[in-house]
Design an enzyme around this catalytic site. Structure first.
Site, PDB file in Angstrom:
ATOM      1  N   HIS A 181      22.868  52.971  28.976  1.00 21.97           N
ATOM      2  CA  HIS A 181      22.462  52.186  27.800  1.00 21.97           C
ATOM      3  C   HIS A 181      21.189  52.804  27.209  1.00 21.97           C
ATOM      4  O   HIS A 181      21.202  53.968  26.836  1.00 21.97           O
ATOM      5  CB  HIS A 181      22.285  50.717  28.242  1.00 21.97           C
ATOM      6  CG  HIS A 181      22.041  49.722  27.167  1.00 21.97           C
ATOM      7  ND1 HIS A 181      22.249  49.970  25.837  1.00 21.97           N
ATOM      8  CD2 HIS A 181      21.624  48.432  27.235  1.00 21.97           C
ATOM      9  CE1 HIS A 181      21.968  48.883  25.134  1.00 21.97           C
ATOM     10  NE2 HIS A 181      21.587  47.926  25.962  1.00 21.97           N
ATOM     11  N   HIS A 196      30.440  56.041  22.830  1.00 18.96           N
ATOM     12  CA  HIS A 196      29.932  54.696  22.531  1.00 18.96           C
ATOM     13  C   HIS A 196      31.077  53.705  22.675  1.00 18.96           C
ATOM     14  O   HIS A 196      32.218  54.012  22.334  1.00 18.96           O
ATOM     15  CB  HIS A 196      29.379  54.631  21.101  1.00 18.96           C
ATOM     16  CG  HIS A 196      28.487  53.452  20.869  1.00 18.96           C
ATOM     17  ND1 HIS A 196      28.976  52.198  20.587  1.00 18.96           N
ATOM     18  CD2 HIS A 196      27.149  53.335  20.917  1.00 18.96           C
ATOM     19  CE1 HIS A 196      27.961  51.367  20.448  1.00 18.96           C
ATOM     20  NE2 HIS A 196      26.844  52.011  20.649  1.00 18.96           N
ATOM     21  N   ASP A 203      21.145  57.862  20.922  1.00 18.75           N
ATOM     22  CA  ASP A 203      20.199  58.444  21.895  1.00 18.75           C
ATOM     23  C   ASP A 203      20.193  59.962  21.910  1.00 18.75           C
ATOM     24  O   ASP A 203      19.389  60.574  22.611  1.00 18.75           O
ATOM     25  CB  ASP A 203      20.555  57.934  23.303  1.00 18.75           C
ATOM     26  CG  ASP A 203      20.276  56.450  23.425  1.00 18.75           C
ATOM     27  OD1 ASP A 203      21.197  55.697  23.757  1.00 18.75           O
ATOM     28  OD2 ASP A 203      19.134  56.054  23.119  1.00 18.75           O
TER      29      ASP A 203
HETATM   30  C1  SDX Z   1      23.458  52.798  23.759  1.00 20.77           C
HETATM   31  O1  SDX Z   1      26.523  49.013  23.105  1.00 20.77           O
HETATM   32  C2  SDX Z   1      25.601  49.445  22.277  1.00 20.77           C
HETATM   33  O2  SDX Z   1      25.576  49.132  21.126  1.00 20.77           O
HETATM   34  C3  SDX Z   1      24.593  50.374  22.931  1.00 20.77           C
HETATM   35  C4  SDX Z   1      23.599  51.041  21.993  1.00 20.77           C
HETATM   36  C5  SDX Z   1      22.664  50.027  21.350  1.00 20.77           C
HETATM   37  O3  SDX Z   1      22.124  50.311  20.271  1.00 20.77           O
HETATM   38  O4  SDX Z   1      22.407  48.976  21.978  1.00 20.77           O
HETATM   39  O5  SDX Z   1      24.285  51.746  20.977  1.00 20.77           O
HETATM   40  C6  SDX Z   1      22.708  52.019  22.739  1.00 20.77           C
HETATM   41  O6  SDX Z   1      23.524  52.372  24.882  1.00 20.77           O
HETATM   42  C7  SDX Z   1      24.180  54.062  23.355  1.00 20.77           C
HETATM   43  C8  SDX Z   1      24.977  54.699  24.538  1.00 20.77           C
HETATM   44  C9  SDX Z   1      24.015  55.538  25.360  1.00 20.77           C
HETATM   45  N1  SDX Z   1      24.698  56.004  26.594  1.00 20.77           N
HETATM   46  C10 SDX Z   1      25.020  57.311  26.759  1.00 20.77           C
HETATM   47  O7  SDX Z   1      24.882  58.172  25.881  1.00 20.77           O
HETATM   48  C11 SDX Z   1      25.574  57.635  28.146  1.00 20.77           C
HETATM   49  C12 SDX Z   1      26.800  58.572  28.009  1.00 20.77           C
HETATM   50  N2  SDX Z   1      27.883  57.767  27.422  1.00 20.77           N
HETATM   51  C13 SDX Z   1      28.828  57.140  28.319  1.00 20.77           C
HETATM   52  O8  SDX Z   1      28.360  56.787  29.570  1.00 20.77           O
HETATM   53  C14 SDX Z   1      29.786  56.179  27.610  1.00 20.77           C
HETATM   54  O9  SDX Z   1      30.228  56.810  26.496  1.00 20.77           O
HETATM   55  C15 SDX Z   1      29.294  54.802  27.243  1.00 20.77           C
HETATM   56  C16 SDX Z   1      28.700  54.075  28.404  1.00 20.77           C
HETATM   57  C17 SDX Z   1      28.278  54.871  26.147  1.00 20.77           C
HETATM   58  C18 SDX Z   1      30.501  54.012  26.721  1.00 20.77           C
HETATM   59  O10 SDX Z   1      31.354  53.866  27.806  1.00 20.77           O
HETATM   60  P1  SDX Z   1      32.787  53.103  27.661  1.00 20.77           P
HETATM   61  O11 SDX Z   1      32.940  52.498  26.326  1.00 20.77           O
HETATM   62  O12 SDX Z   1      32.934  52.219  28.855  1.00 20.77           O
HETATM   63  O13 SDX Z   1      33.808  54.264  27.693  1.00 20.77           O
HETATM   64  P2  SDX Z   1      34.425  54.888  28.996  1.00 20.77           P
HETATM   65  O14 SDX Z   1      33.350  55.134  30.004  1.00 20.77           O
HETATM   66  O15 SDX Z   1      35.594  54.067  29.398  1.00 20.77           O
HETATM   67  O16 SDX Z   1      34.908  56.312  28.444  1.00 20.77           O
HETATM   68  C19 SDX Z   1      36.168  56.454  27.817  1.00 20.77           C
HETATM   69  C20 SDX Z   1      36.579  57.878  28.166  1.00 20.77           C
HETATM   70  C21 SDX Z   1      36.569  58.142  29.674  1.00 20.77           C
HETATM   71  O17 SDX Z   1      37.508  59.191  29.918  1.00 20.77           O
HETATM   72  P3  SDX Z   1      39.049  58.751  30.353  1.00 20.77           P
HETATM   73  O18 SDX Z   1      38.924  57.838  31.556  1.00 20.77           O
HETATM   74  O19 SDX Z   1      39.635  58.070  29.147  1.00 20.77           O
HETATM   75  O20 SDX Z   1      39.713  60.081  30.687  1.00 20.77           O
HETATM   76  O21 SDX Z   1      35.629  58.812  27.611  1.00 20.77           O
HETATM   77  C22 SDX Z   1      34.981  59.504  28.679  1.00 20.77           C
HETATM   78  C23 SDX Z   1      35.205  58.704  29.940  1.00 20.77           C
HETATM   79  O22 SDX Z   1      35.167  59.536  31.079  1.00 20.77           O
HETATM   80  N3  SDX Z   1      33.567  59.573  28.316  1.00 20.77           N
HETATM   81  C24 SDX Z   1      32.782  60.647  28.473  1.00 20.77           C
HETATM   82  C25 SDX Z   1      31.526  60.279  27.949  1.00 20.77           C
HETATM   83  N4  SDX Z   1      31.559  59.012  27.518  1.00 20.77           N
HETATM   84  C26 SDX Z   1      32.830  58.573  27.750  1.00 20.77           C
HETATM   85  N5  SDX Z   1      33.030  61.870  28.979  1.00 20.77           N
HETATM   86  C27 SDX Z   1      32.004  62.742  28.972  1.00 20.77           C
HETATM   87  N6  SDX Z   1      30.749  62.478  28.501  1.00 20.77           N
HETATM   88  C28 SDX Z   1      30.488  61.252  27.983  1.00 20.77           C
HETATM   89  N7  SDX Z   1      29.267  60.977  27.505  1.00 20.77           N
END
Ligand code: SDX
Length: 434
Positions: A267, A309, A369
């Site tokens: 997050h 996201h 971010d």
């Molecule tokens: C913020 O919610 C908000 O509004 C948050 C925010 C705010 O203003 O409050 O916008 C701020 O928290 C932004 C997000 C910051 N976090 C990161 O940058 C961390 C990296 N991102 C991930 O951990 C992920 O994308 C999340 C946590 C942000 C979202 O996760 P989800 O929606 O639960 O998606 P998921 O983990 O189920 O991913 C879907 C697929 C998966 O692959 P498959 O199982 O479909 O094969 O996408 C892949 C994931 O493995 N994936 C990634 C990835 N993010 C998702 N693969 C590689 N790198 C990534 N960053």
């Protein structure tokens, strides 16, 4: 109110249940499942809230497919271009843009709540010097509840308003003092003739030994960053604030819970994790593709921090705006090669990732971010302070969402149920027989 309904048929019993279909101002229609358990005896199951609206709200609207973000109906791009952080705070709290007198009164009120109780200074000295400033912020913000007993009736709108103003006003002081404590430098008091972000830079970087003038370029860039981080619908930390507040906990405790939730690298902690990732990439000398391949490898826990996201399946509009601020600031500041190298790596990584099917198919774009940390570094702000600044910005969103919930006479304590998968109906076995 809409009379549309959705009918659920239980295939095992043939029982039918009609549920109201609620219509939003914009966005997906929403099935009101409040009576489902009573009528059908079933719970719904949605652990990450992928398809679940936890509340109704009129504060912030997101369209993840179109990359739309609006505060009280105003597009983030317009607010970034024309507004200021404190004007956005007024907009979020009051529901519309202020006129000149309203804005001046609001700014005056916030400005005159920036000081901390002198006894709070001793809270900082209880931490180790190497304490993460988020740990300090969680503690000090929660402790604010010990200082305002006369305004803690959460059902009194005036008490809720002054608590909101106190939190918005004091977060920069708490944030700056967390940094000063870690650096072993004296606390710098806020001054009332500086703007919100000039004051923060003053408390962060000035020294009692010499005059200090906050750089207007940095103050403006920081103000923009705060606008872009101010609120974001029902994200993890905002949902935490709502859940904590739903038990009638005081706003300082609820916001402290939100700060704790924001700290996670999935997050708000991602901005710090992005810079560590970009530095690792630069120091490794390996091609970018090697890191993209690791992010795709399910056996590797590595993810491209700052990518992906839960809601945005298009560009995060804030990431685009922050990237532009980043370019502008680095060129205006003729910034050190180090920061430019990080930006170059970030831009190259974005290009490589967005041409890779894995990311394209999963709609993984840079989020808020991805670029913000580079700006903070260019401002001289250390990595462990990045999420602290995110918390400073998001405080207005948290407290506005909390106030909206507390103003709703129908709001109840949040108490989700579960899908129980454990053992059941066991007989106790005496110790001598185990
Ligand atoms: C913020 O919610 C908000 O509004 C948050 C925010 C705010 O203003 O409050 O916008 C701020 O928290 C932004 C997000 C910051 N976090 C990161 O940058 C961390 C990296 N991102 C991930 O951990 C992920 O994308 C999340 C946590 C942000 C979202 O996760 P989800 O929606 O639960 O998606 P998921 O983990 O189920 O991913 C879907 C697929 C998966 O692959 P498959 O199982 O479909 O094969 O996408 C892949 C994931 O493995 N994936 C990634 C990835 N993010 C998702 N693969 C590689 N790198 C990534 N960053």
């Amino acid at each position: 109110m809409s009379t549309e309904t959705v009918t659920i048929i239980d295939d095992t019993t043939g029982k039918k249940v009609q549920l109201p279909l609620l219509s939003p101002t914009r966005g997906p229609k929403t099935i009101d499942i409040g009576t489902l358990y009573k009528e059908l005896g079933y719970f719904t199951y949605d652990p990450g809230f992928m398809s679940t609206a936890s509340c109704s709200s009129g504060i912030t609207f997101l369209d993840g497919d179109k990359g739309v973000l609006q505060y009280r109906g105003y597009a983030i791009e317009q607010l970034a271009e024309h507004s200021s952080y404190l004007e956005v705070c007024y907009l979020l709290i009051k529901g519309d843009l202020p006129n000149r007198q309203e804005l001046d009164e609001f700014v005056h009120d916030i400005t005159h709540h920036t000081m901390l109780h002198e006894a709070l200074k001793r809270f900082f000295s209880g931490f180790r010097r190497d304490a993460h400033p988020m740990a300090i912020m969680v503690g000090v913000v929660g402790a604010l509840a010990a200082f305002y007993h006369e305004h803690m009736d959460i059902h009194n709108p005036e008490h809720r308003e002054i608590s909101a103003h106190r939190l918005i006003a004091k977060m920069p002081t708490i944030a700056a003092w967390s940094y000063r404590y870690a650096m072993g430098k004296p606390f710098i008091y806020p001054v009332n003739n500086l703007s919100y972000t000039e004051n923060f830079l003053h408390m962060m970087f000035s020294m009692p030994t010499e005059p200090f003038t906050p750089d207007p370029l940095l103050a403006k860039a920081l103000d923009l960053i705060l606008i872009l981080h101010a609120d974001h619908e029902q994200n993890a930390s905002t949902s935490t604030v709502r859940l904590a507040g739903s038990s009638d906990a005081n706003p300082f405790a609820a916001v402290a819970a939100g700060i704790a939730a924001l700290w996670g690298p999935a997050h708000g902690g991602a901005n710090e994790a992005v810079i560590r990732m970009l530095m690792d990439i630069n120091e490794s000398g390996k091609p970018l593709q090697a890191f993209v391949d690791r992010a795709k490898d399910k056996k590797d826990s590595f993810r491209l921090m700052g990518f992906g996201h839960r809601v945005y399946k298009n560009y995060d509009p804030r990431a685009t705006l922050i990237r532009d601020i980043c370019h502008q600031l680095l060129s205006d500041m003729e910034s050190s090669g180090e920061h430019q190298k990080l930006l170059d790596t970030a831009m190259a990584l974005e290009k490589v990732a967005l041409e890779d099917d894995y990311f394209v198919q999963r709609n993984l774009y840079p989020n808020v971010d991805f670029y913000s940390g580079i700006i903070f570094l260019a401002m001289g702000i250390p990595m462990n302070m990045f999420t602290v600044i995110f918390a400073m910005a998001r405080t207005v969103g948290w407290i506005t969402q909390w106030d909206e919930m507390m103003s709703d006479p129908t709001s109840k304590i949040g108490r989700p149920r579960q899908l129980y998968t454990g053992l059941i109906d066991l007989e106790y076995v005496p110790l001598e027989k185990r």
